[in-house]
Design a protein around this motif. Structure first.
Motif, PDB file in Angstrom:
ATOM      1  N   ILE A  58       0.956  -1.288  -0.042  1.00 62.96           N
ATOM      2  CA  ILE A  58       0.002   0.006  -0.109  1.00 62.96           C
ATOM      3  C   ILE A  58       0.839   1.170   0.012  1.00 62.96           C
ATOM      4  O   ILE A  58       0.525   2.329  -0.532  1.00 62.96           O
ATOM      5  CB  ILE A  58      -1.096   0.021   1.227  1.00 62.96           C
ATOM      6  CG1 ILE A  58      -2.047   0.921   0.949  1.00 62.96           C
ATOM      7  CG2 ILE A  58      -0.411   0.503   2.542  1.00 62.96           C
ATOM      8  CD1 ILE A  58      -3.070   0.412  -0.160  1.00 62.96           C
ATOM      9  N   GLU A  89       3.175   0.689 -15.277  1.00 68.69           N
ATOM     10  CA  GLU A  89       1.967  -0.137 -15.124  1.00 68.69           C
ATOM     11  C   GLU A  89       2.185  -1.202 -14.537  1.00 68.69           C
ATOM     12  O   GLU A  89       1.468  -1.818 -13.828  1.00 68.69           O
ATOM     13  CB  GLU A  89       1.328  -0.376 -16.593  1.00 68.69           C
ATOM     14  CG  GLU A  89       0.842   1.253 -17.162  1.00 68.69           C
ATOM     15  CD  GLU A  89      -0.572   1.414 -16.559  1.00 68.69           C
ATOM     16  OE1 GLU A  89      -1.334   0.634 -16.047  1.00 68.69           O
ATOM     17  OE2 GLU A  89      -0.778   2.689 -16.453  1.00 68.69           O
ATOM     18  N   LEU A  93       0.584  -2.457 -11.025  1.00 68.02           N
ATOM     19  CA  LEU A  93      -0.134  -3.781 -10.832  1.00 68.02           C
ATOM     20  C   LEU A  93       0.262  -4.907  -9.938  1.00 68.02           C
ATOM     21  O   LEU A  93      -0.359  -5.239  -9.034  1.00 68.02           O
ATOM     22  CB  LEU A  93      -0.152  -4.266 -12.356  1.00 68.02           C
ATOM     23  CG  LEU A  93      -1.420  -5.563 -12.421  1.00 68.02           C
ATOM     24  CD1 LEU A  93      -2.664  -5.558 -11.784  1.00 68.02           C
ATOM     25  CD2 LEU A  93      -1.415  -6.116 -13.837  1.00 68.02           C
ATOM     26  N   ALA A 142      -6.832  -1.392 -12.832  1.00 69.01           N
ATOM     27  CA  ALA A 142      -5.268  -1.441 -13.533  1.00 69.01           C
ATOM     28  C   ALA A 142      -5.435  -2.820 -14.649  1.00 69.01           C
ATOM     29  O   ALA A 142      -4.545  -2.470 -15.362  1.00 69.01           O
ATOM     30  CB  ALA A 142      -4.287  -2.135 -12.349  1.00 69.01           C
ATOM     31  N   GLY A 148      -3.877   3.312 -17.066  1.00 72.20           N
ATOM     32  CA  GLY A 148      -4.577   4.181 -15.915  1.00 72.20           C
ATOM     33  C   GLY A 148      -3.677   5.422 -15.342  1.00 72.20           C
ATOM     34  O   GLY A 148      -3.964   6.364 -15.206  1.00 72.20           O
ATOM     35  N   SER A 149      -2.301   5.038 -15.500  1.00 71.42           N
ATOM     36  CA  SER A 149      -1.416   5.842 -15.003  1.00 71.42           C
ATOM     37  C   SER A 149      -1.090   7.272 -15.899  1.00 71.42           C
ATOM     38  O   SER A 149      -1.074   8.285 -15.399  1.00 71.42           O
ATOM     39  CB  SER A 149       0.146   5.430 -14.804  1.00 71.42           C
ATOM     40  OG  SER A 149       0.560   5.060 -16.246  1.00 71.42           O
ATOM     41  N   TRP A 151      -4.171   8.158 -17.943  1.00 69.40           N
ATOM     42  CA  TRP A 151      -5.588   9.052 -17.710  1.00 69.40           C
ATOM     43  C   TRP A 151      -5.691   9.502 -16.256  1.00 69.40           C
ATOM     44  O   TRP A 151      -6.505  10.365 -16.147  1.00 69.40           O
ATOM     45  CB  TRP A 151      -6.686   8.025 -18.529  1.00 69.40           C
ATOM     46  CG  TRP A 151      -6.989   6.922 -18.206  1.00 69.40           C
ATOM     47  CD1 TRP A 151      -6.513   5.871 -18.821  1.00 69.40           C
ATOM     48  CD2 TRP A 151      -7.683   6.451 -16.961  1.00 69.40           C
ATOM     49  NE1 TRP A 151      -7.267   4.573 -18.180  1.00 69.40           N
ATOM     50  CE2 TRP A 151      -7.757   4.970 -16.741  1.00 69.40           C
ATOM     51  CE3 TRP A 151      -8.084   6.993 -15.773  1.00 69.40           C
ATOM     52  CZ2 TRP A 151      -8.149   4.120 -15.622  1.00 69.40           C
ATOM     53  CZ3 TRP A 151      -8.510   6.455 -14.705  1.00 69.40           C
ATOM     54  CH2 TRP A 151      -8.776   4.947 -14.779  1.00 69.40           C
ATOM     55  N   TYR A 152      -5.232   8.661 -15.332  1.00 68.18           N
ATOM     56  CA  TYR A 152      -5.144   9.287 -14.115  1.00 68.18           C
ATOM     57  C   TYR A 152      -4.516  10.752 -13.918  1.00 68.18           C
ATOM     58  O   TYR A 152      -5.245  11.592 -13.496  1.00 68.18           O
ATOM     59  CB  TYR A 152      -4.506   8.420 -13.048  1.00 68.18           C
ATOM     60  CG  TYR A 152      -4.291   8.967 -11.674  1.00 68.18           C
ATOM     61  CD1 TYR A 152      -5.230   9.040 -10.846  1.00 68.18           C
ATOM     62  CD2 TYR A 152      -2.958   9.400 -11.367  1.00 68.18           C
ATOM     63  CE1 TYR A 152      -5.257   9.394  -9.492  1.00 68.18           C
ATOM     64  CE2 TYR A 152      -2.901   9.809  -9.975  1.00 68.18           C
ATOM     65  CZ  TYR A 152      -3.766   9.681  -8.961  1.00 68.18           C
ATOM     66  OH  TYR A 152      -3.790  10.259  -7.947  1.00 68.18           O
ATOM     67  N   LEU A 160      -9.243  16.214  -8.749  1.00 68.37           N
ATOM     68  CA  LEU A 160      -8.902  16.483  -7.410  1.00 68.37           C
ATOM     69  C   LEU A 160      -8.361  17.711  -7.111  1.00 68.37           C
ATOM     70  O   LEU A 160      -8.492  18.308  -6.022  1.00 68.37           O
ATOM     71  CB  LEU A 160      -7.643  15.173  -7.230  1.00 68.37           C
ATOM     72  CG  LEU A 160      -8.365  13.699  -7.120  1.00 68.37           C
ATOM     73  CD1 LEU A 160      -6.806  12.843  -6.981  1.00 68.37           C
ATOM     74  CD2 LEU A 160      -9.346  13.554  -5.948  1.00 68.37           C
ATOM     75  N   ALA A 187     -12.387   6.211  -1.897  1.00 74.55           N
ATOM     76  CA  ALA A 187     -11.114   7.028  -1.326  1.00 74.55           C
ATOM     77  C   ALA A 187     -11.995   8.082  -0.309  1.00 74.55           C
ATOM     78  O   ALA A 187     -11.227   8.129   0.823  1.00 74.55           O
ATOM     79  CB  ALA A 187     -10.594   7.814  -2.336  1.00 74.55           C
TER      80      ALA A 187
END
Ligand code: HEM
Length: 229
Positions: A58, A89, A93, A142, A148-149, A151-152, A160, A187
């Motif tokens: 985490i 990526e 993952l 993922a 995802g990295s 478009w995040y 955010l 979250a």
């Protein structure tokens, strides 16, 4: 008012307010409860196979989330070279899977053993359920919603940041698939639950352990007279 406005424009501020107010209240009124209440002496082997992958995993995953939040342009530049995108990526993952395995072991330990169940509160169960859903959604994203990295950094970070500057902008977020929206919502639910749960120990990480001299704990007792074995 649309559901998106309630969940992604109003609820985030409600969650932050609950987190702040309850953290301060609990710290002032019940400061000794500001801990994770260790259960290490119960089933410690099982705790090890859950707690160690969970904490290392985490830490890696959330550091990744934070770095891309702070430096979105650099994240996108890094990902512009395919081999670097694959490395990022795959690492993310792998981290997510380690987190997932650790969490499953923690859930099995907490719910599967009578002795641990006896020291488990309803809030522990709720928290584990929220974390399990949140981590499962992260791993699902993922694995299924590719890159995802990138478009995040391009879509979610602006959202955010818009919350941070008190000018919420949902225009890009509302177009995202529901799995992503649920992960974002998770979250904020997690944030609101934090001060009510054992995860409050996150706010008082004992950083001084990193630089203080090691301590050796010695039990000074006469084994013949003591009832503790
Ligand atoms: C309690 C907070 C959170 C937890 C525990 C969490 C956990 C995870 C995990 C375990 C993964 C899979 C591993 C990975 O690919 O990095 C993941 C992926 C992801 N998370 Fe989160 N997350 C949290 C908050 C958020 C927030 C606030 C956002 C965005 C607003 C977000 C967006 C994403 C995205 C886009 C991915 C996919 C990354 C990729 O495919 O490379 N997460 N998350």
């Amino acid at each position: 008012m649309s559901l998106d406005v309630v969940l992604f424009q109003i609820f985030p501020y409600v969650a932050v307010t609950i987190a702040l107010v309850e953290s301060i209240r609990r710290y002032r009124q019940k400061s000794f409860s500001y801990s994770s209440l260790s259960s290490q002496f119960l089933e410690s082997d099982q705790l090890f196979v859950g707690s160690v992958p969970w904490h290392y995993g985490i830490l890696l995953v959330l550091t990744g989330h934070l770095v891309a939040f702070l430096f979105p342009q650099q994240a996108l530049a890094w990902n512009s070279v395919p081999v670097r995108l694959y490395i990022l990526e795959i690492t993310a993952l792998a981290g997510g899977l380690v987190v997932f395995i650790g969490l499953i072991n923690l859930v099995i330990r907490r719910l599967g053993r009578a002795r641990i169940r006896a020291v488990t509160s309803p809030m522990d169960v709720i928290l584990l359920a929220v974390l399990l859903i949140q981590v499962s959604l992260g791993v699902y994203i993922a694995m299924n919603l590719r890159w995802g990295s990138s478009w995040y950094a391009a879509v979610l970070v602006p959202y955010l940041r818009s919350l941070f500057v008190l000018q919420p902008d949902l225009s890009l977020l509302t177009l995202m698939p529901w799995m992503v929206k649920l992960h974002v919502l998770g979250a904020f639910i997690f944030l609101a639950l934090l001060p009510f749960s054992r995860l409050v120990h996150l706010l008082v990480v004992p950083w001084q352990y990193l630089w203080r001299p090691p301590q050796v704990v010695i039990w000074n007792r006469d084994p013949k007279r003591s009832t503790i074995r």
